[in-house]
Scaffold this motif. Sequence first.
Motif, PDB file in Angstrom:
ATOM      1  N   GLU A   1       0.846  -1.188   0.000  1.00 37.04           N
ATOM      2  CA  GLU A   1       0.000   0.000   0.000  1.00 37.04           C
ATOM      3  C   GLU A   1       0.883   1.239   0.000  1.00 37.04           C
ATOM      4  O   GLU A   1       1.943   1.230   0.646  1.00 37.04           O
TER       5      GLU A   1
ATOM      6  N   ILE B   1       3.305   7.181   3.144  1.00 37.07           N
ATOM      7  CA  ILE B   1       3.241   6.059   4.081  1.00 37.07           C
ATOM      8  C   ILE B   1       3.174   4.790   3.231  1.00 37.07           C
ATOM      9  O   ILE B   1       2.286   4.639   2.385  1.00 37.07           O
TER      10      ILE B   1
ATOM     11  N   ARG C   1       3.279   0.575   3.080  1.00 37.75           N
ATOM     12  CA  ARG C   1       3.171  -0.683   3.832  1.00 37.75           C
ATOM     13  C   ARG C   1       3.825  -1.780   2.994  1.00 37.75           C
ATOM     14  O   ARG C   1       3.564  -1.895   1.794  1.00 37.75           O
TER      15      ARG C   1
ATOM     16  N   SER D   1       4.971   0.648  12.506  1.00 38.86           N
ATOM     17  CA  SER D   1       3.934  -0.237  13.049  1.00 38.86           C
ATOM     18  C   SER D   1       4.468  -0.943  14.292  1.00 38.86           C
ATOM     19  O   SER D   1       5.660  -0.909  14.577  1.00 38.86           O
TER      20      SER D   1
ATOM     21  N   SER E   1       3.744  -7.804   8.025  1.00 38.73           N
ATOM     22  CA  SER E   1       3.838  -6.566   7.248  1.00 38.73           C
ATOM     23  C   SER E   1       4.319  -5.445   8.161  1.00 38.73           C
ATOM     24  O   SER E   1       4.187  -5.543   9.384  1.00 38.73           O
TER      25      SER E   1
ATOM     26  N   GLU F   1       4.822  -0.918   8.456  1.00 42.87           N
ATOM     27  CA  GLU F   1       4.494   0.410   7.917  1.00 42.87           C
ATOM     28  C   GLU F   1       5.736   1.294   8.020  1.00 42.87           C
ATOM     29  O   GLU F   1       6.437   1.276   9.033  1.00 42.87           O
TER      30      GLU F   1
ATOM     31  N   HIS G   1       7.324   5.427   7.027  1.00 43.50           N
ATOM     32  CA  HIS G   1       6.978   6.796   6.648  1.00 43.50           C
ATOM     33  C   HIS G   1       8.187   7.394   5.917  1.00 43.50           C
ATOM     34  O   HIS G   1       9.239   7.586   6.536  1.00 43.50           O
TER      35      HIS G   1
END
Length: 346
Positions: free
Chosen positions: A109, A119, A121, A154, A163, A165, A167
């Motif tokens: 994502e 952002i 993922r 995350s 997974s 995340e 930034h």
Amino acid sequence: MPFEVTLQPSGKQFTVQEGTSILEAGHDADIALPYSCRAGACRTCRGRIVEGQIDHGHVHPTYLPLEEREQGYALLCQAQPLSNLVIEVQELDIMGSIRSRVCPGRVKEMRRVTPDVMIVRIKLPMNEDVMFLAGQFVEFVLANGERRAYSIASAPSIGGVTSIELHVRHTPGGLFTDYVFDGMKVHDLVRMELPQGTFFLREDSDKPLVLLASGTGFAPIKSILQYAQQKQIKRPMTFYWGGRTRADLYEMDWVERYASENEGFQFIPVVSDATPACGWSGRTGFVHRAVMEDFPDLSKHQVYACGAPIVIESAKRDFAEQCSLPLQEFFADSFLDAGDRAQARS
Ligand SMILES: Cc1cc2nc3c(=O)[nH]c(=O)nc-3n(C[C@H](O)[C@H](O)[C@H](O)COP(=O)(O)OP(=O)(O)OC[C@H]3O[C@@H](n4cnc5c(N)ncnc54)[C@H](O)[C@@H]3O)c2cc1C
Ligand code: FES
């Protein structure tokens, strides 16, 4: 020729092969030594040579002044032994069961939250169950072999995660972020090594926490906040998030929601260059200065800081010199880029 290193106070020993840094050899021997940039530019890996001779390697006097060298200090990510050594260094117990590894990932994502923050993922292989500590980072391994670090935003999970995340702030002209903002697509394959670094919450302390981020320095703080909520950590926490404009604080709603759900957590957003478009009525100025106004005495606090190198360096210096923060209670990842690394080598 290889040399033996003995660590103090633990007494642990390992061998350093020729051409290898002391830090790298320590990690190869599964000894958790503190580090972040591995480029001689953040000082996280500093240790004191108690016995023996070393080659300091590429170390700029900014990061290891001559008087510190004379007192025996060395940056272990750069230093190589010239004899057997005894080194005094603070080891980290908690890292024991967590191993870093290179693995593929797939972009799952991409969400552009401001013109210059994405952002992202990343989906990890299903069979890997990647473990990390909240606050650690990943390194993308690029096609030309260069690496780029990004803090995991995350939360970790006891059984590992599938997974993560991240930034990513765009540095125009930057090798990796030009690709992220102008080439990367959902389903792209990437190669990463994770987890990396020793920026994570020290749980053997009950001191109140000051968390400090500039820009995407919010990423590892977000991970730590989620972890603290999961573990119901009740230490008082004050989070200062600084940006040039209101838009730089790209997930303020998330933090405000977190504040409403977590007693003992306070959020202070700070904007340094507000424009009329910001409609800003909150705190202004340099984010680390806002901390100093509110906490003129940091002698009984722990500070966790992430983001632009200038913010991290100013915070570390001013908190210690003007607010009595013990230096060993300041933990940071400084978001150094290839330019900063080149400067450290010059
Ligand atoms: C531990 C750690 C964690 C980090 N976490 C994050 C994060 O969560 N989010 C985030 O946005 N960033 C993070 N960073 C920064 C990130 O790793 C990258 O440095 C940044 O995104 C820029 O990467 P780039 O490849 O686009 O730019 P680079 O290719 O690194 O270029 C950056 C700048 O340096 C200049 N430059 C390149 N090479 C040289 C050279 N040889 N000499 C002089 N100048 C040069 C370029 O022109 C450009 O202006 C982190 C850094 C570290 C060390
Ligand atoms: S890890 Fe050695 S100076 Fe940053």
